[in-house]
Design a protein around this motif. Structure first.
Motif, PDB file in Angstrom:
ATOM      1  N   VAL A   1       0.860  -1.051   0.097  1.00 49.49           N
ATOM      2  CA  VAL A   1      -0.138  -0.250   0.066  1.00 49.49           C
ATOM      3  C   VAL A   1       0.833   1.289  -0.043  1.00 49.49           C
ATOM      4  O   VAL A   1       1.652   1.438   1.049  1.00 49.49           O
ATOM      5  N   LEU A   2       0.890   1.963  -1.087  1.00 50.80           N
ATOM      6  CA  LEU A   2       1.573   3.080  -0.998  1.00 50.80           C
ATOM      7  C   LEU A   2       0.817   4.312  -1.201  1.00 50.80           C
ATOM      8  O   LEU A   2       0.110   4.643  -1.404  1.00 50.80           O
ATOM      9  N   ASN A   3       1.653   5.444  -0.639  1.00 54.20           N
ATOM     10  CA  ASN A   3       1.290   6.805  -0.317  1.00 54.20           C
ATOM     11  C   ASN A   3      -0.196   6.954   0.133  1.00 54.20           C
ATOM     12  O   ASN A   3      -0.850   7.838  -0.155  1.00 54.20           O
ATOM     13  N   ARG A   4      -0.307   6.286   1.163  1.00 52.96           N
ATOM     14  CA  ARG A   4      -1.905   6.430   1.806  1.00 52.96           C
ATOM     15  C   ARG A   4      -1.534   7.622   2.866  1.00 52.96           C
ATOM     16  O   ARG A   4      -0.864   7.780   3.703  1.00 52.96           O
ATOM     17  N   GLU A   5      -2.426   8.440   2.409  1.00 52.11           N
ATOM     18  CA  GLU A   5      -2.459   9.925   3.246  1.00 52.11           C
ATOM     19  C   GLU A   5      -3.299   9.694   4.334  1.00 52.11           C
ATOM     20  O   GLU A   5      -4.245   9.032   4.302  1.00 52.11           O
TER      21      GLU A   5
END
Length: 189
Positions: A34-38
């Protein structure tokens, strides 16, 4: 803006072990990166990383790298971007979200030693103590099924975790950190 933990309650990769509003204990498991979860962390959180790697980038460009076998405490109010990376199996973590009332309850039962007047760090990161491993495993064994999810144990389990962390750290570093965190912050006039 994505509020954490609120956003996690509807995520199929997150199991709610115990919950009372936004005070909760969650188990997170991801088989794919899971990438770039803000997200904006609206409650204090203690994360016990059971497997995988987590990279966090804060709004102030600070980098936090967490590996399996580490424990991370992040105070509420942090805006962050996270990468959750499985390694040799799924990414797994236990997440303990709690409010200021639980911090005050813990501090009322703890002796505070010398308090540093330095600014409060943005987070605490420390290795997993064997007692924390036992605690984590027993928590999963008892509460991961739907049969035993009584929320009256929620506060007790989070307090137990706090006492275990405080005992595992040198010179009550955890209690001192929480005490500093609970002090009124100086305002820049």
């Amino acid at each position: 803006m994505i509020l954490i933990p609120q956003k996690l309650f509807g995520d199929p990769r997150v199991s709610i072990l115990l919950r009372d509003g936004n005070v909760c204990i969650l188990q997170k498991e991801h088989h794919e990166p899971v990438l770039n979860r803000e997200g904006y962390i609206s409650n204090h959180v203690i994360s016990i990383l059971l497997s995988g790697v987590q990279h966090i980038k804060t709004y102030e460009e600070q980098q936090i790298h967490v590996k399996a076998g580490q424990v991370l405490f992040i105070p509420r109010g942090l805006y962050a971007i996270s990468d959750l990376l499985p390694q040799k199996g799924p990414f797994q973590s236990l997440l303990f979200y709690f409010d200021d009332d639980l911090i005050q309850e813990f501090l009322s039962q703890t002796k505070i030693k010398d308090i540093s007047r330095k600014s409060v760090p943005s987070h605490l990161l420390f290795p997993m103590h064997p007692n924390l491993e036992l605690f984590s495993q027993s928590l999963l064994d008892i509460y991961s099924g739907k049969a035993f999810q009584d929320k009256k144990f929620l506060r007790l389990k989070i307090l137990e975790l706090m006492f275990l962390l405080n005992a595992a750290m040198d010179e009550q570093q955890f209690a001192n950190f929480l005490f500093q965190l609970s002090l009124p912050q100086k305002r820049n006039i």
